[in-house]
Design a protein around this motif. Structure first.
Motif, short mmCIF file in Angstrom:
data_model
loop_
_atom_site.label_atom_id
_atom_site.label_comp_id
_atom_site.label_asym_id
_atom_site.label_seq_id
_atom_site.Cartn_x
_atom_site.Cartn_y
_atom_site.Cartn_z
N LYS A 1 0.81 -1.22 0.00
CA LYS A 1 0.00 0.00 0.00
C LYS A 1 0.85 1.28 0.00
CE LYS A 1 -3.60 -2.62 0.23
NZ LYS A 1 -4.39 -2.87 -1.00
N ASN A 2 2.17 1.12 0.08
CA ASN A 2 3.04 2.29 0.08
C ASN A 2 3.27 2.86 -1.32
OD1 ASN A 2 3.51 2.24 2.90
ND2 ASN A 2 5.04 0.63 2.62
N PHE A 3 2.82 2.11 -2.34
CA PHE A 3 3.05 2.54 -3.72
C PHE A 3 1.74 2.61 -4.49
CE2 PHE A 3 6.95 0.41 -2.37
CZ PHE A 3 7.90 1.37 -2.67
N THR A 4 1.66 3.60 -5.37
CA THR A 4 0.55 3.72 -6.30
C THR A 4 1.12 3.81 -7.70
OG1 THR A 4 -0.81 4.90 -4.67
CG2 THR A 4 -1.46 5.08 -6.99
N PHE A 5 0.72 2.88 -8.56
CA PHE A 5 1.27 2.84 -9.91
C PHE A 5 0.20 3.23 -10.92
CE2 PHE A 5 3.56 -0.55 -7.50
CZ PHE A 5 4.78 0.13 -7.40
N ASN A 6 0.13 4.53 -11.20
CA ASN A 6 -0.85 5.02 -12.17
C ASN A 6 -0.38 4.79 -13.61
OD1 ASN A 6 -2.76 6.08 -10.26
ND2 ASN A 6 -1.31 7.75 -9.88
N ARG A 7 0.93 4.92 -13.80
CA ARG A 7 1.52 4.74 -15.14
C ARG A 7 2.70 3.78 -15.05
NH1 ARG A 7 1.19 8.00 -19.39
NH2 ARG A 7 3.45 8.24 -19.54
N ILE A 8 2.67 2.76 -15.90
CA ILE A 8 3.71 1.72 -15.91
C ILE A 8 4.35 1.66 -17.29
CG2 ILE A 8 4.17 -0.75 -15.67
CD1 ILE A 8 1.81 -0.91 -13.73
N LEU A 9 5.65 1.55 -17.32
CA LEU A 9 6.39 1.43 -18.56
C LEU A 9 7.12 0.09 -18.60
CD1 LEU A 9 7.77 2.48 -21.19
CD2 LEU A 9 9.50 3.57 -19.72
N GLU A 10 6.96 -0.65 -19.69
CA GLU A 10 7.70 -1.89 -19.91
C GLU A 10 8.57 -1.71 -21.15
OE1 GLU A 10 6.59 -6.53 -19.96
OE2 GLU A 10 5.70 -5.40 -21.63
N ILE A 11 9.85 -1.95 -21.01
CA ILE A 11 10.78 -1.90 -22.14
C ILE A 11 11.13 -3.34 -22.52
CG2 ILE A 11 13.03 -1.10 -22.95
CD1 ILE A 11 12.87 1.14 -20.87
N GLY A 12 10.60 -3.80 -23.63
CA GLY A 12 10.77 -5.18 -24.05
C GLY A 12 9.51 -5.98 -23.81
N SER A 13 8.64 -6.04 -24.81
CA SER A 13 7.33 -6.70 -24.64
C SER A 13 7.42 -8.22 -24.75
CB SER A 13 6.35 -6.21 -25.72
OG SER A 13 6.33 -4.81 -25.82
N TYR A 14 8.35 -8.70 -25.53
CA TYR A 14 8.52 -10.12 -25.87
C TYR A 14 7.17 -10.71 -26.29
CZ TYR A 14 10.24 -14.89 -25.92
OH TYR A 14 10.56 -16.16 -26.30
N ASP A 15 6.67 -11.72 -25.57
CA ASP A 15 5.43 -12.38 -26.00
C ASP A 15 4.17 -11.75 -25.42
OD1 ASP A 15 5.60 -13.19 -23.38
OD2 ASP A 15 5.91 -15.32 -23.82
N GLY A 16 4.32 -10.66 -24.68
CA GLY A 16 3.17 -9.94 -24.15
C GLY A 16 2.67 -10.45 -22.81
N LYS A 17 3.20 -11.57 -22.33
CA LYS A 17 2.67 -12.17 -21.10
C LYS A 17 2.96 -11.34 -19.86
CE LYS A 17 2.48 -16.94 -22.72
NZ LYS A 17 2.87 -18.36 -22.47
N ASN A 18 4.11 -10.69 -19.82
CA ASN A 18 4.40 -9.87 -18.64
C ASN A 18 3.53 -8.62 -18.61
OD1 ASN A 18 6.24 -9.46 -16.25
ND2 ASN A 18 6.55 -7.53 -17.34
N ALA A 19 3.30 -8.01 -19.78
CA ALA A 19 2.40 -6.85 -19.83
C ALA A 19 1.00 -7.24 -19.38
CB ALA A 19 2.36 -6.28 -21.25
N LEU A 20 0.57 -8.43 -19.80
CA LEU A 20 -0.75 -8.92 -19.39
C LEU A 20 -0.80 -9.16 -17.88
CD1 LEU A 20 -3.57 -9.80 -20.28
CD2 LEU A 20 -2.66 -12.09 -20.66
N LEU A 21 0.29 -9.72 -17.34
CA LEU A 21 0.37 -9.92 -15.89
C LEU A 21 0.25 -8.59 -15.16
CD1 LEU A 21 1.02 -11.53 -13.29
CD2 LEU A 21 3.45 -11.22 -13.83
N LEU A 22 0.98 -7.59 -15.62
CA LEU A 22 0.93 -6.26 -14.99
C LEU A 22 -0.47 -5.67 -15.06
CD1 LEU A 22 4.30 -4.77 -16.33
CD2 LEU A 22 3.80 -5.38 -13.96
N SER A 23 -1.15 -5.91 -16.18
CA SER A 23 -2.51 -5.35 -16.33
C SER A 23 -3.49 -6.00 -15.36
CB SER A 23 -3.00 -5.53 -17.77
OG SER A 23 -3.39 -6.87 -18.03
N LYS A 24 -3.26 -7.28 -15.04
CA LYS A 24 -4.12 -7.97 -14.08
C LYS A 24 -3.80 -7.56 -12.65
CE LYS A 24 -6.16 -10.55 -17.22
NZ LYS A 24 -7.61 -10.36 -17.55
N LEU A 25 -2.52 -7.37 -12.36
CA LEU A 25 -2.11 -6.98 -11.01
C LEU A 25 -2.46 -5.53 -10.71
CD1 LEU A 25 1.44 -8.64 -10.90
CD2 LEU A 25 -0.58 -9.37 -9.61
#
Length: 260
Positions: free
Chosen positions: A75-99
């Protein structure tokens, strides 16, 4: 070559004994705790997500999946905007979107029609390339909080809006990873977090621009020496086979801004 094989064998024998006590697991749990994270909770959250969203599951299991999962409960962090450098197969971006469903996520990767993209990760055949891109694009299609941007990450020099969480997982060698780290530092909010994948601490005899390099670690050391950042290192994986030989050991760096 023979000396290296003998050296690796000696380290393997030594660490087979050491890791009977779950040495690397205990070491990793201490790193999580030191950074206000609960590894067991992260594993639990990730497991539940995979049960509901099997497409997130990846053959390339890495501790960053548990780090981000644990971080989603901090709860000490609020992530309104997230940047990923290197999408690869998209699975990590999808994980971040769910989290972080309320966050806006930008994920950068090389244009799929460039030689740089085709000649990495064995995507150089027409069939393999099309299959890879189609799978990634279908995975990310209609995910409202993800924007896939196909461009070289050095173009982040043009980006002006700051981010709260940045994940660096593009090319791991010089000069790209150095530019990515500097851009991430420039774009990260003062209280934001930056993570960098595949950091090699021990000097590598053979290095390349894409996969294996000391460039990220050397960059972090210089930045910290100037008090521009503080960093900590998580193990990328905790299994003995990935850690017994120091020169093959990989880390995930957590980077926070220092006295800017």
């Amino acid at each position: 070559m023979i000396f290296r094989k003998i050296e690796k064998l000696l380290f393997l024998i030594l660490n087979l004994f050491i890791n009977k006590k779950n040495f690397f697991k205990k070491e990793q749990e201490k790193i999580f705790t030191r950074n206000g994270l609960n590894r067991d909770l992260g594993i639990k959250i990730y497991g539940k997500l995979v049960e509901k969203n099997s497409e997130i599951n990846s053959e390339m299991v890495s501790e960053h999946q548990y780090i981000f999962s644990a971080l989603s409960q901090n709860k000490n962090f609020t992530f309104n905007r997230i940047l990923e450098i290197g999408s690869y197969d998209g699975k990590n971006a999808l994980l971040l979107s769910k989290l972080f469903p309320n966050s806006k996520i930008k994920t950068f990767d090389l244009p799929s029609n460039t030689n740089q993209f085709k000649n990495t990760y064995k995507r150089n055949s027409f069939e393999t390339l099309n299959k890879f891109v189609k799978s990634r694009d279908e995975l990310l299609a209609n995910i409202r909080n993800i924007e896939l941007i196909e461009t070289n990450s050095i173009n982040l020099l043009k980006e002006e809006q700051p981010f709260d969480l940045i994940w660096i997982d593009g090319a791991h060698g010089a000069p790209i990873v150095i530019i990515d780290i500097i851009n991430a530092l420039r774009l990260c909010n003062p209280k934001g977090l930056i993570f960098c994948d595949d950091v090699h601490v021990k000097p590598l005899q053979k290095q390349d621009a894409n996969y294996y390099s000391n460039a990220s670690f050397e960059t972090l050391k210089v930045l910290e020496s100037e008090k521009l950042i503080h960093y900590d290192l998580f193990l990328k994986r905790i299994e003995n086979k990935y850690n017994y030989f120091p020169k093959d050991k990989k880390f995930i760096a957590l980077i926070k801004k220092g006295e800017l």
